[in-house]
Every structure is written in C-alpha cells, then in structure tokens.
Motif scaffolding. Structure first.
Motif, PDB file in Angstrom:
ATOM      1  N   GLU A   1       0.470   6.885  13.130  1.00  0.00           N
ATOM      2  CA  GLU A   1       1.045   6.920  11.749  1.00  0.00           C
ATOM      3  C   GLU A   1       2.410   7.740  11.835  1.00  0.00           C
TER       4      GLU A   1
ATOM      5  N   GLU B   1      -5.685   5.720  -2.612  1.00  0.00           N
ATOM      6  CA  GLU B   1      -5.349   5.381  -1.269  1.00  0.00           C
ATOM      7  C   GLU B   1      -5.741   6.439  -0.225  1.00  0.00           C
ATOM      8  N   ASP B   2      -5.647   7.814  -0.433  1.00  0.00           N
ATOM      9  CA  ASP B   2      -5.805   8.822   0.266  1.00  0.00           C
ATOM     10  C   ASP B   2      -7.199   9.653   0.127  1.00  0.00           C
TER      11      ASP B   2
ATOM     12  N   ASP C   1       3.579  11.358   7.339  1.00  0.00           N
ATOM     13  CA  ASP C   1       2.700  10.206   7.728  1.00  0.00           C
ATOM     14  C   ASP C   1       2.893   9.001   6.505  1.00  0.00           C
ATOM     15  N   VAL C   2       2.388   7.948   6.847  1.00  0.00           N
ATOM     16  CA  VAL C   2       2.800   6.758   5.872  1.00  0.00           C
ATOM     17  C   VAL C   2       2.313   7.250   4.353  1.00  0.00           C
ATOM     18  N   MET C   3       1.293   7.913   4.072  1.00  0.00           N
ATOM     19  CA  MET C   3       0.857   8.094   2.701  1.00  0.00           C
ATOM     20  C   MET C   3       1.697   8.897   1.922  1.00  0.00           C
TER      21      MET C   3
ATOM     22  N   ASN D   1      -2.991   0.551   4.610  1.00  0.00           N
ATOM     23  CA  ASN D   1      -3.557   1.727   5.201  1.00  0.00           C
ATOM     24  C   ASN D   1      -5.009   1.562   5.582  1.00  0.00           C
TER      25      ASN D   1
ATOM     26  N   GLY E   1      -0.339  -0.466  -0.473  1.00  0.00           N
ATOM     27  CA  GLY E   1      -0.486   0.466   0.350  1.00  0.00           C
ATOM     28  C   GLY E   1      -1.776   0.956   0.670  1.00  0.00           C
TER      29      GLY E   1
ATOM     30  N   THR F   1      -6.083   1.770   9.461  1.00  0.00           N
ATOM     31  CA  THR F   1      -7.065   2.794   9.947  1.00  0.00           C
ATOM     32  C   THR F   1      -8.283   2.326  10.463  1.00  0.00           C
TER      33      THR F   1
END
Length: 494
Positions: A429, A203-204, A26-28, A400, A396, A404
């Motif tokens: 994603e 971010e996550d 995924d993007v993360m 994100n 990011g 989302t």
C-alpha cells in the motif's frame, strides 16, 4: 473564489502518489488528505451560509478566503502527514465560509430566473472547470515543481480572489435576519462531522468498533436535536419547509449522488493510474483533460437549456449521461489500458456531470426566497460536499477491503505466514517497506515479490471496478427518484 475552493477539492488527487512516496504513508491516510478538506467543508457549510445571510455575504466570503490562504501555507510547508491533514482542514474551514457567497450573490445580481439560469451555467462551468482542471493543473505543477507547489498555487489564486472580491463583489444580507441560530449551527456541524468522520474511520477500525458506533450514535442524537431546533427557532439555518418542494428535494438528492460518483473518478481512478499503473502526474493530467472540457461544455449548454425548459429534464439527462460515462470508464479500465478511449469515456462522464450541476443548483436557488439565498447556496453545496466525502469513505472502504482480502488470500497461497502478512500488505500500500520492519523473515520469499505486487494491482482494480459500478447505480437511482417525483407532482414547477 469559486474556482479556488472547487479546485482544491480535486487538485490533490494527482499529488497523492508523490505525497505517498515522500511522506511514506498508506492509502488510508491518503484518504484523510482528501477528506480533511471535504469533512470540514461539508460540516460547516450551513453555518457559513447562515452567517453570510446575517453578517453580510461579502464580509464572510472575505474572511473565508483569508483562512483558506493560511491553510494553504500550512499544507505547503507540512513535514508530516498529520500537519498536511491539519492544513487541509483549515483550508476546508475557509472554503465553508467563502463558498456559499459565490452562489447566493447570483440570486441578487440576477433576480430574473431565465437570466439567472444562464449565469448559473457559467457558475457551474467555472466550478466544473475547477473540479476537472484540478488533476490537469495539479499534474503539471507536480511534474514540474513537486506536490507542495499545488498548495503554493492555491495561495496565489486565493490571494488574487481576495483582491477581486474586495473590488467587485457587492455586499448583501438578509434585511430581517432574526437571531443567530447558534444551536442549529452546533448541532448541524456535529451531525455532519460525526457521521462523515464515522464513515471514514470505519474503513480502518471496522464499522463494529466501539469508537465508530459511538460516533454514529452522536451523529443520530445531533441530527434529532437539529431537526427539533430547526422546526422551532424563528430564523433557522435550514428551513425544512423548503424540502417539501419537489424541485428542491430532487435537486438535493441528485447533488449527493452526482458528487458521490464524481469522486469515484477523481480520487480512486487517479490513484489507481498513478499508484498501480505507474502513470506520471503529467500523463494522468492528459487523461483527465477531456473530462474537464466535457464538464465545461455540459455546464454551458445546460445553462441555456434550463433557461428555456426548466430544471427537471436536464437534471435527469445529466444523471443518465454521467452514469453512462462511469460505466464506460469501468469498461475501459477492465482490459489493457489505452489513454485515448479511457479519456473519451471520462469525457462522457464529464458532460453528464456538467449538465446535471446547473439544473440542481437552479432548482434550489429558485425555490428558496432571495433573502435566504445564503441558506439555499449552503444546503446545495453541503449536499455536494457530503456526497463527495461519503463517496470517498464508502468507496474507499470497498477498495481497501478488496485490496486487503485479495492480498491475504494470495499471500496464503504463496506460503507467506499470517504473522508476516500485515507488514507485507502495508509495504504494498505504501509502495515501500515501512521504517523499522525487520526484513530478514521475508528474504526467502523475495522470489515471489512480483507475484504479490501484481496481485496488489489486480486487487486494487477489483475494488475500483465495484466502486465505479456502485457510483453509476446510485446516480441512476437519483435519476429514477427525480423521474418518479416528476410524475407524482406534474403540476409543480421544476
């Protein structure tokens, strides 16, 4: 040497789409493919410069190139994303050791300031060429041979640079280095590494997560310890006295801001074009090519400009042009995409970035004594890498969050139950349905798949739009800071 370490900062950008597809990530995690390199690069740069001053700049540079080549092999043969990320981290370690030497040797080869400014123009042109050529060259390689080819190419270039360094680079070191500042090395790396890692992890996991807060606390404690140590040891890896010089202080602020903005284009614009607009690697390379030319022309012109007029004015002008280019790029991405106008807007940003890099580098190297040129080179490159790493992390998070939240809102409007939304967002994603997901509950919503995918494109663009705006504002703020500093210190050389 300079070309290969800077090339790897951006060459991966055009491979992200292919990596995402082949390794199903995924993007993360894609951000970690980029950030693993910049995190280690930034965290250990001060240590690399200090070791070069003490042990010999050529010796440390050679060792760094060997490590960089080893990391390239690991990345090229990676079968999983974690192994790829580990290979990128090893490459960052090698770059941190070798990169400061490329700048510090110029301080000794060209002791006269005006001649050195022109040499720095060439240095910045090479670094700019590497940064901007990364997407272009990477696009050609990925299109022809796949994403792994970019790491094999890095190995070849690294090996050539290694031979060239052994043959042509003169050895130099601080004649009176003093004892090694091991405490400063550990605390500096701990501070930068923890802070950047926390910014990325937030971010996550969310910035209120206990693990993220703990990392920020560790970073704060390490920074406090670093300041205490560096103001007391006899031979610090970062002498804070030099930060009192307005020219040095301004240059470091601009370095952070410019490279923060550079990666809003290099990472997120490239990712948006490939993932959300289905640009091929070759087409992405074509859009980025004028930007490469702009950076080179801006750097060469700035070298002559700085040699005649000083660093401050071109640094400010470069910031203004770079910010204008970011805003123009944002404007071009807002409507129907046309490659020509988009490439032209990015070229304007490239000219601005090229103009800004030379004076900021010249100001720091000129403000610090020659025997501490490794320190000067390291702190300049550290601020650049910190700017790029923080830029990818912060921007990011913005991209994100918009992706989302917009997807969740649209899925709710379409009637998709909340329990099914996380897997659906993950699929958007990744560009494919994750392994192990039971698709049966989603079958009755298949007629609305295109609507969800279009929402994903719009949401990603929403985040990119804000990211480019934030980047432009930060660069303009750096220009304003430098201007005010210039007014307050009119008698201080720039």
């Amino acid at each position: 040497m300079l070309f290969v370490t800077f090339l790897d900062t951006t060459v991966v950008s055009v491979a992200l789409g292919d990596i995402r597809h082949e390794l199903s990530t995924d993007v993360m995690l894609l951000q970690w493919v980029v950030n693993a390199y910049t995190l280690v690069f930034a965290g250990l740069m001060l240590a690399g410069g200090s070791l070069g001053d003490r042990w010999g700049r050529k010796r440390v540079m050679i060792a760094g190139l060997v490590v960089f080549c080893a990391g390239s092999v690991l990345a090229a043969t990676a079968a999983t994303v974690p192994v790829l990320i580990a290979g990128r981290a090893v490459m960052g370690l090698g770059a941190a050791a070798s990169e400061p030497g490329t700048l510090s040797v110029l301080r000794h080869i060209f002791p006269e300031e005006r001649v050195r400014a022109r040499a720095l123009g060439v240095w910045a042109a090479v670094s700019g060429l590497a940064l901007a050529a990364g997407p272009v060259l990477g696009g050609v390689l990925v299109h022809a041979y796949g994403w792994r080819s970019i790491f094999w190419f890095n190995l070849i270039i690294g090996a050539v640079a290694l031979v060239a360094a052994l043959w042509s680079v003169p050895e130099s070191a601080d004649p009176h280095p003093g004892p090694m500042d091991w405490a400063g090395i550990v605390l500096g790396a701990g501070f930068l590494g923890s802070a950047i890692y926390a910014a990325i992890s937030g971010e996550d996991r969310g910035y209120s997560a206990p693990s993220v807060i703990t990392l920020f606390v560790i970073a704060a404690v390490a920074f406090a310890g670093f300041v205490v140590v560096e103001t007391r040891v006899r031979a610090p890896i970062l002498d804070f006295r030099y930060l009192r010089l307005p020219a040095v202080r301004d240059a470091l602020v601009v370095a952070f801001a410019v490279y923060f903005g550079v990666f809003s284009i290099f990472f997120f614009t490239a990712l948006y074009l490939q993932v959300m607009q289905s640009y091929s690697a070759a087409r992405t390379a074509g859009v980025f090519a004028p930007m490469a030319a702009g950076i080179i022309l801006g750097s060469l012109a700035a070298g002559f400009w700085v040699s005649r007029r000083g660093a401050r004015t071109p640094m400010i002008i470069g910031c203004l042009a770079g910010a204008a280019g970011l805003l123009l790029t944002r404007h071009e991405l807002a409507g129907p995409l046309h490659d020509g106008p988009l490439a032209t807007a990015m070229a304007v940003a490239g000219v601005g970035f090229g103009i800004a890099v030379v004076p900021l580098t010249s100001a720091v190297l000129s403000g610090v004594p020659a025997e501490h040129s490794g320190m000067a080179a390291a702190v300049t490159n550290t601020m650049r890498q910190v700017g790029s790493a923080v830029g990818v992390a912060v921007l990011g998070a913005l991209v994100n969050s918009f992706l989302t939240s917009d997807l969740k809102n649209r899925m709710s409007e379409l009637g998709l139950p909340g329990s099914l939304q996380p897997a659906a967002i993950d699929a958007v994603e990744r560009g494919r349905i994750p392994k192990g997901v039971d698709t049966t509950p989603y079958l009755k919503y298949l007629s609305k798949v295109n609507d969800v995918l279009n929402t994903g494109k719009v949401a990603f663009h929403h985040g990119l739009d804000v990211a480019l705006l934030v980047s432009a504002i930060l660069i303009l703020a750096a220009a304003a800071f430098t201007t005010v500093d210039a007014i307050l210190h009119r008698d201080t050389p720039a």
